[in-house]
Design a protein around this motif. Structure first.
Motif, PDB file in Angstrom:
ATOM      1  N   HIS A  20     -28.749   5.170   0.060  1.00  0.00           N
ATOM      2  CA  HIS A  20     -29.966   5.881   0.466  1.00  0.00           C
ATOM      3  C   HIS A  20     -30.158   7.170  -0.321  1.00  0.00           C
ATOM      4  CE1 HIS A  20     -28.001   9.150   2.748  1.00  0.00           C
ATOM      5  NE2 HIS A  20     -27.105   8.248   3.081  1.00  0.00           N
ATOM      6  N   TYR A  21     -29.063   7.837  -0.690  1.00  0.00           N
ATOM      7  CA  TYR A  21     -29.204   9.109  -1.393  1.00  0.00           C
ATOM      8  C   TYR A  21     -29.680   8.916  -2.835  1.00  0.00           C
ATOM      9  CZ  TYR A  21     -24.327   7.901  -2.654  1.00  0.00           C
ATOM     10  OH  TYR A  21     -23.182   7.264  -3.073  1.00  0.00           O
ATOM     11  N   ILE A  22     -29.433   7.760  -3.408  1.00  0.00           N
ATOM     12  CA  ILE A  22     -29.971   7.463  -4.734  1.00  0.00           C
ATOM     13  C   ILE A  22     -31.456   7.115  -4.623  1.00  0.00           C
ATOM     14  CG2 ILE A  22     -29.827   5.947  -6.739  1.00  0.00           C
ATOM     15  CD1 ILE A  22     -27.460   7.859  -6.454  1.00  0.00           C
ATOM     16  N   ARG A  23     -31.799   6.294  -3.648  1.00  0.00           N
ATOM     17  CA  ARG A  23     -33.206   5.916  -3.457  1.00  0.00           C
ATOM     18  C   ARG A  23     -34.065   7.139  -3.139  1.00  0.00           C
ATOM     19  NH1 ARG A  23     -30.937   1.913  -0.081  1.00  0.00           N
ATOM     20  NH2 ARG A  23     -31.934   2.894   1.720  1.00  0.00           N
ATOM     21  N   ASN A  24     -33.552   8.019  -2.269  1.00  0.00           N
ATOM     22  CA  ASN A  24     -34.321   9.215  -1.912  1.00  0.00           C
ATOM     23  C   ASN A  24     -34.597  10.090  -3.130  1.00  0.00           C
ATOM     24  OD1 ASN A  24     -34.425   8.507   0.759  1.00  0.00           O
ATOM     25  ND2 ASN A  24     -32.802   9.895   1.425  1.00  0.00           N
ATOM     26  N   ALA A  25     -33.593  10.258  -3.975  1.00  0.00           N
ATOM     27  CA  ALA A  25     -33.764  11.097  -5.162  1.00  0.00           C
ATOM     28  C   ALA A  25     -34.791  10.498  -6.117  1.00  0.00           C
ATOM     29  CB  ALA A  25     -32.423  11.280  -5.867  1.00  0.00           C
ATOM     30  N   LEU A  26     -34.827   9.176  -6.215  1.00  0.00           N
ATOM     31  CA  LEU A  26     -35.783   8.518  -7.104  1.00  0.00           C
ATOM     32  C   LEU A  26     -37.202   8.561  -6.543  1.00  0.00           C
ATOM     33  CD1 LEU A  26     -33.684   5.386  -8.146  1.00  0.00           C
ATOM     34  CD2 LEU A  26     -34.350   7.290  -9.628  1.00  0.00           C
ATOM     35  N   GLU A  27     -37.314   8.613  -5.217  1.00  0.00           N
ATOM     36  CA  GLU A  27     -38.629   8.538  -4.583  1.00  0.00           C
ATOM     37  C   GLU A  27     -39.252   9.897  -4.294  1.00  0.00           C
ATOM     38  OE1 GLU A  27     -37.821   6.283  -1.106  1.00  0.00           O
ATOM     39  OE2 GLU A  27     -37.458   4.397  -2.190  1.00  0.00           O
ATOM     40  N   LYS A  28     -38.427  10.949  -4.202  1.00  0.00           N
ATOM     41  CA  LYS A  28     -38.932  12.258  -3.800  1.00  0.00           C
ATOM     42  C   LYS A  28     -38.534  13.321  -4.820  1.00  0.00           C
ATOM     43  CE  LYS A  28     -38.311  11.016   1.077  1.00  0.00           C
ATOM     44  NZ  LYS A  28     -37.629  11.373   2.348  1.00  0.00           N
ATOM     45  N   PRO A  29     -39.402  14.299  -5.061  1.00  0.00           N
ATOM     46  CA  PRO A  29     -39.076  15.355  -6.023  1.00  0.00           C
ATOM     47  C   PRO A  29     -38.118  16.388  -5.441  1.00  0.00           C
ATOM     48  CG  PRO A  29     -41.211  15.774  -5.035  1.00  0.00           C
ATOM     49  CD  PRO A  29     -40.766  14.431  -4.518  1.00  0.00           C
ATOM     50  N   GLY A  30     -37.375  17.038  -6.313  1.00  0.00           N
ATOM     51  CA  GLY A  30     -36.502  18.119  -5.879  1.00  0.00           C
ATOM     52  C   GLY A  30     -35.185  17.635  -5.305  1.00  0.00           C
ATOM     53  N   LEU A  31     -34.365  18.604  -4.908  1.00  0.00           N
ATOM     54  CA  LEU A  31     -33.048  18.301  -4.355  1.00  0.00           C
ATOM     55  C   LEU A  31     -33.187  17.651  -2.986  1.00  0.00           C
ATOM     56  CD1 LEU A  31     -29.969  18.772  -4.973  1.00  0.00           C
ATOM     57  CD2 LEU A  31     -30.146  20.767  -3.470  1.00  0.00           C
ATOM     58  N   GLN A  32     -32.501  16.528  -2.801  1.00  0.00           N
ATOM     59  CA  GLN A  32     -32.569  15.782  -1.550  1.00  0.00           C
ATOM     60  C   GLN A  32     -31.208  15.780  -0.852  1.00  0.00           C
ATOM     61  OE1 GLN A  32     -35.513  14.557  -0.354  1.00  0.00           O
ATOM     62  NE2 GLN A  32     -36.382  15.547  -2.180  1.00  0.00           N
ATOM     63  N   PHE A  33     -31.224  16.113   0.433  1.00  0.00           N
ATOM     64  CA  PHE A  33     -30.021  16.043   1.258  1.00  0.00           C
ATOM     65  C   PHE A  33     -29.947  14.650   1.874  1.00  0.00           C
ATOM     66  CE2 PHE A  33     -30.407  20.495   0.800  1.00  0.00           C
ATOM     67  CZ  PHE A  33     -29.245  21.117   1.246  1.00  0.00           C
ATOM     68  N   GLY A  34     -28.774  14.034   1.799  1.00  0.00           N
ATOM     69  CA  GLY A  34     -28.587  12.744   2.449  1.00  0.00           C
ATOM     70  C   GLY A  34     -27.802  12.908   3.734  1.00  0.00           C
ATOM     71  N   GLU A  35     -28.031  12.023   4.689  1.00  0.00           N
ATOM     72  CA  GLU A  35     -27.262  12.086   5.928  1.00  0.00           C
ATOM     73  C   GLU A  35     -25.796  11.789   5.637  1.00  0.00           C
ATOM     74  OE1 GLU A  35     -27.946   8.572   8.614  1.00  0.00           O
ATOM     75  OE2 GLU A  35     -29.621   8.292   7.223  1.00  0.00           O
ATOM     76  N   ALA A  36     -24.923  12.390   6.429  1.00  0.00           N
ATOM     77  CA  ALA A  36     -23.487  12.227   6.222  1.00  0.00           C
ATOM     78  C   ALA A  36     -23.085  10.769   6.386  1.00  0.00           C
ATOM     79  CB  ALA A  36     -22.723  13.102   7.205  1.00  0.00           C
ATOM     80  N   ILE A  37     -22.235  10.296   5.482  1.00  0.00           N
ATOM     81  CA  ILE A  37     -21.757   8.916   5.520  1.00  0.00           C
ATOM     82  C   ILE A  37     -20.268   8.895   5.199  1.00  0.00           C
ATOM     83  CG2 ILE A  37     -23.965   7.851   4.913  1.00  0.00           C
ATOM     84  CD1 ILE A  37     -23.069   7.762   2.034  1.00  0.00           C
ATOM     85  N   VAL A  38     -19.659   7.741   5.383  1.00  0.00           N
ATOM     86  CA  VAL A  38     -18.246   7.556   5.057  1.00  0.00           C
ATOM     87  C   VAL A  38     -18.152   6.757   3.763  1.00  0.00           C
ATOM     88  CG1 VAL A  38     -16.059   6.544   5.789  1.00  0.00           C
ATOM     89  CG2 VAL A  38     -17.556   7.634   7.474  1.00  0.00           C
ATOM     90  N   GLY A  39     -17.371   7.271   2.810  1.00  0.00           N
ATOM     91  CA  GLY A  39     -17.216   6.585   1.540  1.00  0.00           C
ATOM     92  C   GLY A  39     -16.664   5.180   1.724  1.00  0.00           C
ATOM     93  N   ARG A  40     -17.259   4.209   1.051  1.00  0.00           N
ATOM     94  CA  ARG A  40     -16.857   2.814   1.242  1.00  0.00           C
ATOM     95  C   ARG A  40     -15.471   2.531   0.686  1.00  0.00           C
ATOM     96  NH1 ARG A  40     -22.468  -0.583  -0.009  1.00  0.00           N
ATOM     97  NH2 ARG A  40     -23.825   0.719   1.295  1.00  0.00           N
ATOM     98  N   THR A  41     -15.087   3.241  -0.347  1.00  0.00           N
ATOM     99  CA  THR A  41     -13.761   3.020  -0.924  1.00  0.00           C
ATOM    100  C   THR A  41     -12.750   4.050  -0.437  1.00  0.00           C
ATOM    101  OG1 THR A  41     -14.415   4.309  -2.871  1.00  0.00           O
ATOM    102  CG2 THR A  41     -14.678   1.919  -2.985  1.00  0.00           C
ATOM    103  N   SER A  42     -13.185   5.307  -0.286  1.00  0.00           N
ATOM    104  CA  SER A  42     -12.256   6.366   0.115  1.00  0.00           C
ATOM    105  C   SER A  42     -12.030   6.410   1.622  1.00  0.00           C
ATOM    106  CB  SER A  42     -12.778   7.728  -0.349  1.00  0.00           C
ATOM    107  OG  SER A  42     -13.969   8.074   0.348  1.00  0.00           O
ATOM    108  N   GLY A  43     -13.048   5.995   2.403  1.00  0.00           N
ATOM    109  CA  GLY A  43     -12.955   6.107   3.851  1.00  0.00           C
ATOM    110  C   GLY A  43     -13.087   7.531   4.350  1.00  0.00           C
ATOM    111  N   VAL A  44     -13.528   8.439   3.480  1.00  0.00           N
ATOM    112  CA  VAL A  44     -13.646   9.862   3.814  1.00  0.00           C
ATOM    113  C   VAL A  44     -15.123  10.226   3.962  1.00  0.00           C
ATOM    114  CG1 VAL A  44     -13.172  12.209   3.032  1.00  0.00           C
ATOM    115  CG2 VAL A  44     -11.524  10.381   2.570  1.00  0.00           C
TER     116      VAL A  44
END
Length: 256
Positions: free
Chosen positions: A119-143
């Motif tokens: 979602h954070y990649i899609r948001n950046a492509l669709e909206k101008p300026g710096l975009q904050f993404g909602e907190a998520i857990v890394g799929r590989t790191s689990g962090v």
């Protein structure tokens, strides 16, 4: 901390009721309003300061990559050095428009992975300026992490800073008990909250989004107690900061 979960959100019974009564009886409503408003102002400044530092870093990196044309190993080293200069950052990624990970601050060569569905990649492509993404857990790191992203047309790529949510929560931990806060996107998605296990109710989020004002203070009522909620809508970034403090229903309501 358990109290905040109940006051802001979903619990139907009051926990630590005597603690709330004691706190309110020794502190005037006016003082609670002042403290809650001050905490919101400080949290907004803290968050905007971090976002500004990341924006400047992205501008610098875009110029470095675009004008210098360095080899991949040098790019990775510069991404790593820039990451280490940003307090709270874990990594910086450079992602192509098609979602392919081009560069990773702490991995060379960058892993072969496509992030187009994030979602954070899609948001950046669709909206101008710096975009904050909602907190998520890394799929590989689990962090858990909070992504801040921007699209750079000159490179046809998205820069993403991977931020430790604990850094965003720092200004939300503004008193010893009975209080907390959150950082939301301008559409109401939760970026960070304190306590971290907090789940904000849709009713509260909707109420905040409905305000036309950029800042304010209101009383959010529950069955046997209320919560003072201060909000600040940033005019620089697409975020909303809220702080809250539990109070009893024996004091006069706050005028919205």
């Amino acid at each position: 901390m358990r109290l905040l979960l109940c006051t802001l959100l979903t619990c139907s019974q009051l926990v630590w009721g005597s603690a709330v009564a004691s706190a309110s009886s020794h502190t005037s409503l006016s003082a609670l309003e002042t403290d809650t408003n001050r905490a919101a102002d400080q949290a907004l400044r803290h968050t905007e300061s971090l976002a500004t530092a990341i924006s400047f870093a992205f501008d610098y990196l875009a110029t470095f990559l675009g004008e210098a044309g360095p080899p991949p190993l040098v790019i990775q080293a510069e991404l790593q050095a820039t990451t280490e200069r940003i307090d709270g950052a874990r990594s910086i990624l450079v992602v192509g428009r098609d979602g392919e990970l081009l560069h990773d601050a702490f991995a060379y060569p960058a892993p072969s992975v496509n992030l187009a569905n994030r979602h954070y990649i899609r948001n950046a492509l669709e909206k101008p300026g710096l975009q904050f993404g909602e907190a998520i857990v890394g799929r590989t790191s689990g962090v858990p992490f909070a992504p801040l992203s921007v699209f750079k047309p000159s490179l046809d790529a998205v820069f993403t800073a991977i931020i430790d949510p604990r850094k965003l929560r720092e200004p939300l931990n503004w008193c010893m008990s009975l209080c907390g806060g959150a950082i939301l996107t301008d559409t109401g998605a939760v970026i960070a909250a304190s306590p971290p296990e907090t789940v904000l109710s849709e009713d509260l989020i909707s109420k905040i989004l409905e305000f036309e004002e950029s800042e304010g203070l209101f009383r959010y009522e529950r069955a046997s107690f209320g919560v003072l909620v201060a909000f600040r809508k940033s005019n620089r970034f697409p975020i909303i900061v809220i702080t809250s403090r539990a109070i009893t229903n024996t004091v006069s309501p706050v005028t919205e």
